[in-house]
Write a protein that holds these residues in place. Structure first.
Motif, PDB file in Angstrom:
ATOM      1  N   GLN A 145       0.870  -1.181   0.000  1.00 38.38           N
ATOM      2  CA  GLN A 145       0.000   0.000   0.000  1.00 38.38           C
ATOM      3  C   GLN A 145       0.901   1.223   0.000  1.00 38.38           C
ATOM      4  O   GLN A 145       1.592   1.510   0.980  1.00 38.38           O
ATOM      5  CB  GLN A 145      -0.904   0.012   1.240  1.00 38.38           C
ATOM      6  N   PHE A 146       0.943   1.936  -1.143  1.00 39.72           N
ATOM      7  CA  PHE A 146       1.814   3.100  -1.251  1.00 39.72           C
ATOM      8  C   PHE A 146       1.230   4.265  -0.461  1.00 39.72           C
ATOM      9  O   PHE A 146       0.028   4.545  -0.515  1.00 39.72           O
ATOM     10  CB  PHE A 146       2.007   3.484  -2.716  1.00 39.72           C
ATOM     11  N   LEU A 147       2.122   4.968   0.248  1.00 37.84           N
ATOM     12  CA  LEU A 147       1.736   6.079   1.110  1.00 37.84           C
ATOM     13  C   LEU A 147       2.419   7.358   0.642  1.00 37.84           C
ATOM     14  O   LEU A 147       3.159   7.365  -0.345  1.00 37.84           O
ATOM     15  CB  LEU A 147       2.127   5.765   2.563  1.00 37.84           C
ATOM     16  N   GLN A 148       2.180   8.430   1.368  1.00 37.00           N
ATOM     17  CA  GLN A 148       2.841   9.693   1.074  1.00 37.00           C
ATOM     18  C   GLN A 148       4.289   9.653   1.575  1.00 37.00           C
ATOM     19  O   GLN A 148       4.688   8.757   2.305  1.00 37.00           O
ATOM     20  CB  GLN A 148       2.089  10.850   1.755  1.00 37.00           C
ATOM     21  N   ASN A 149       5.069  10.669   1.169  1.00 37.04           N
ATOM     22  CA  ASN A 149       6.447  10.851   1.641  1.00 37.04           C
ATOM     23  C   ASN A 149       7.350   9.658   1.289  1.00 37.04           C
ATOM     24  O   ASN A 149       8.197   9.249   2.084  1.00 37.04           O
ATOM     25  CB  ASN A 149       6.473  11.100   3.156  1.00 37.04           C
ATOM     26  N   ASN A 150       7.124   9.117   0.079  1.00 38.00           N
ATOM     27  CA  ASN A 150       8.005   8.062  -0.423  1.00 38.00           C
ATOM     28  C   ASN A 150       8.020   6.830   0.479  1.00 38.00           C
ATOM     29  O   ASN A 150       9.051   6.168   0.640  1.00 38.00           O
ATOM     30  CB  ASN A 150       9.431   8.605  -0.586  1.00 38.00           C
ATOM     31  N   LYS A 151       6.875   6.524   1.074  1.00 41.62           N
ATOM     32  CA  LYS A 151       6.744   5.368   1.951  1.00 41.62           C
ATOM     33  C   LYS A 151       5.733   4.382   1.378  1.00 41.62           C
ATOM     34  O   LYS A 151       4.914   4.723   0.519  1.00 41.62           O
ATOM     35  CB  LYS A 151       6.289   5.801   3.354  1.00 41.62           C
ATOM     36  N   TYR A 152       5.798   3.167   1.873  1.00 41.70           N
ATOM     37  CA  TYR A 152       4.801   2.162   1.514  1.00 41.70           C
ATOM     38  C   TYR A 152       4.611   1.211   2.687  1.00 41.70           C
ATOM     39  O   TYR A 152       5.519   1.024   3.518  1.00 41.70           O
ATOM     40  CB  TYR A 152       5.216   1.384   0.259  1.00 41.70           C
ATOM     41  N   GLU A 153       3.423   0.653   2.739  1.00 43.18           N
ATOM     42  CA  GLU A 153       3.088  -0.296   3.788  1.00 43.18           C
ATOM     43  C   GLU A 153       3.196  -1.711   3.221  1.00 43.18           C
ATOM     44  O   GLU A 153       2.576  -2.029   2.208  1.00 43.18           O
ATOM     45  CB  GLU A 153       1.669  -0.030   4.303  1.00 43.18           C
ATOM     46  N   PHE A 154       3.966  -2.525   3.878  1.00 40.45           N
ATOM     47  CA  PHE A 154       4.244  -3.889   3.406  1.00 40.45           C
ATOM     48  C   PHE A 154       3.671  -4.882   4.414  1.00 40.45           C
ATOM     49  O   PHE A 154       4.028  -4.855   5.599  1.00 40.45           O
ATOM     50  CB  PHE A 154       5.758  -4.083   3.266  1.00 40.45           C
ATOM     51  N   SER A 155       2.763  -5.757   3.940  1.00 44.13           N
ATOM     52  CA  SER A 155       2.134  -6.731   4.835  1.00 44.13           C
ATOM     53  C   SER A 155       2.197  -8.114   4.212  1.00 44.13           C
ATOM     54  O   SER A 155       2.115  -8.273   3.001  1.00 44.13           O
ATOM     55  CB  SER A 155       0.683  -6.353   5.129  1.00 44.13           C
TER      56      SER A 155
END
Length: 331
Positions: A145-155
Motif C-alpha cells: 500500500q503506497f503512502l505519502q512521503n516516499n513510503k509504503y506499507e508492506f504486509s
C-alpha cells in the motif's frame, strides 16, 4: 362420409386460453426470467474472463543426413514419426521451461479490484527486486500500500504470523525469508492510487519456474493442423491475454531454436563421419600401395614402363654395335 381423426392436441391456437394460462402463472414467468438474468449477471460479474491465444508453426521434414549418406528409408513413415516426436517435444516440460526462462514471469504483479483481482503483466507501476532465503514463500501474496512521503506499507503472512510495517521506497528490506527492494516505475499510476478515497492495494507473488513449467505444459493444446503441410497449432488459455500470447510465441520460438540446434548437431555428426571415413579410406589406400610395392619387389616384377625403356635402350645399343661392326667390315 370420411370421418375426421380427433387428435389429443388442439390444432388451432387459442389466444384467449394462452392469455388465461399466462395470467394465472404470470408471477412464475417473471420469477424465472428474473432469476435467469440474475444468474447471468453474477456469472459475468464474478467470473474472471479467460483468453485463448494460438499460433501455427511449420515443422521441417528434411532429413539431410539420409540424403547425404544415401540411406534408403521410407520417408513417409519417417516424417510422420518425426512430426509426432516434435509435437511431444513441444508438450514437454523441458521445452516449456526453456521458453519461460525468456519471459518475465518469475514474479506476478496484481492490483485488487472491487470484485476481481487483475494481473498487471508487463504493466506494473512498480518493480520488486528480491533475494530468496526460504523457498516456502513461493506462491504467497505480499501486499503493498503506497503512502505519502516516499513510503509504503508492506504486509504479509509467514509461518502463520501476520506482519505489517512501513518502509522507504528504493531501500532494501531484510526479512527472515527474503530481501526485497521496491522501486516505482510509473509515478502517475501510483499517485492516482494514493489519492483514491477507497484505496486499493497492490500485491505480488513470487513464482516457482519449475512449477509454472509443469502447469503450462499440461495446459498447452498442441495438435497437427495439416499433416501434409507439416503444420502444428499451439494454443493456451490464461486469465491474461498478453501473457498467453507471449507464452505461446515463446514456445514456438524455443522449438525453432531447438530444431536449429538439433539440425546443427546432426550436420556436425555427418561431417565427423565423412572426415573419419576419408581418413580410413586414405589409410587403406596407403597400406594397399605399400603392400603392392612390397609384392612387386619380392616377386621381382618389373614396372612395365621401366621395362620398355630398358628394351629401347638395349635396342639402340645393339643397333649402334651393329653399325660399328658394319663400319669395321667395310674398312
Amino acid at each position: 362420409m370420411a370421418k375426421k381423426k380427433i387428435t389429443a392436441l388442439n390444432e388451432d391456437f387459442d389466444l384467449s386460453l394462452f392469455m388465461l394460462i399466462a395470467k394465472r402463472n404470470f408471477i412464475w414467468v417473471v420469477v424465472f426470467i428474473s432469476l435467469s438474468f440474475l444468474i447471468s449477471f453474477l456469472y459475468l460479474r464474478y467470473t474472471q474472463p479467460t483468453y485463448e491465444s494460438g499460433t501455427v508453426i511449420k515443422l521441417s521434414n528434411e532429413n539431410k543426413a539420409n540424403s547425404i549418406l544415401d540411406i534408403n528409408k521410407n520417408y513417409l513413415v519417417e516424417n510422420e514419426n518425426k512430426m509426432a516426436g516434435d509435437i511431444e517435444l513441444m508438450r514437454s516440460k523441458i521445452l516449456t521451461q526453456r521458453a519461460l526462462e525468456k519471459l518475465p514471469i518469475d514474479i506476478s504483479y496484481y492490483t485488487r479490484g472491487t470484485v476481481l483481482d487483475y494481473e498487471m503483466y508487463r504493466s506494473s507501476p512498480f518493480n520488486v527486486d528480491y533475494i530468496i532465503k526460504d523457498s516456502t514463500i513461493f506462491g504467497k501474496p505480499f501486499n503493498l500500500q503506497f503512502l505519502q512521503n516516499n513510503k509504503y506499507e508492506f504486509s504479509y503472512e509467514f509461518m502463520g504470523k501476520k506482519t505489517k510495517q512501513e518502509y522507504t521506497i528504493g531501500e532494501w528490506i531484510d526479512l527472515p525469508f527474503a530481501r526485497f527492494k521496491i522501486t516505482i516505475l510509473d509515478y502517475i499510476v501510483v499517485s492516482e492510487r494514493i489519492n483514491e478515497i477507497k484505496k486499493g492495494a497492490f500485491y505480488f507473488v513470487l513464482n516457482n519456474r519449475n512449477r509454472l513449467a509443469s502447469d503450462y505444459a499440461s495446459s498447452l493444446v498442441i495438435a497437427p493442423l495439416n499433416s501434409s503441410a507439416k503444420t502444428v497449432s499451439i494454443k493456451l488459455r490464461d486469465y491474461n491475454s498478453d501473457k498467453a500470447a507471449d507464452i505461446v510465441n515463446a514456445i514456438a520460438n524455443e522449438f525453432i531454436t531447438f530444431d536449429v540446434e538439433r539440425n546443427s548437431a546432426v550436420a556436425e555428426k555427418v561431417l565427423d563421419f565423412i572426415n573419419h571415413t576419408l581418413l580410413n579410406v586414405e589409410s587403406l589406400l596407403s597400406n594397399s600401395e605399400d603392400s603392392l610395392e612390397y609384392f612387386k619387389r619380392h616377386s621381382k616384377i618389373m614396372d612395365p614402363n621401366l621395362s620398355i625403356n630398358q628394351v629401347y635402350v638395349r635396342m639402340m645399343a645393339l643397333q649402334q654395335q651393329l653399325y660399328d661392326l658394319d663400319l669395321q667390315i667395310s674398312t
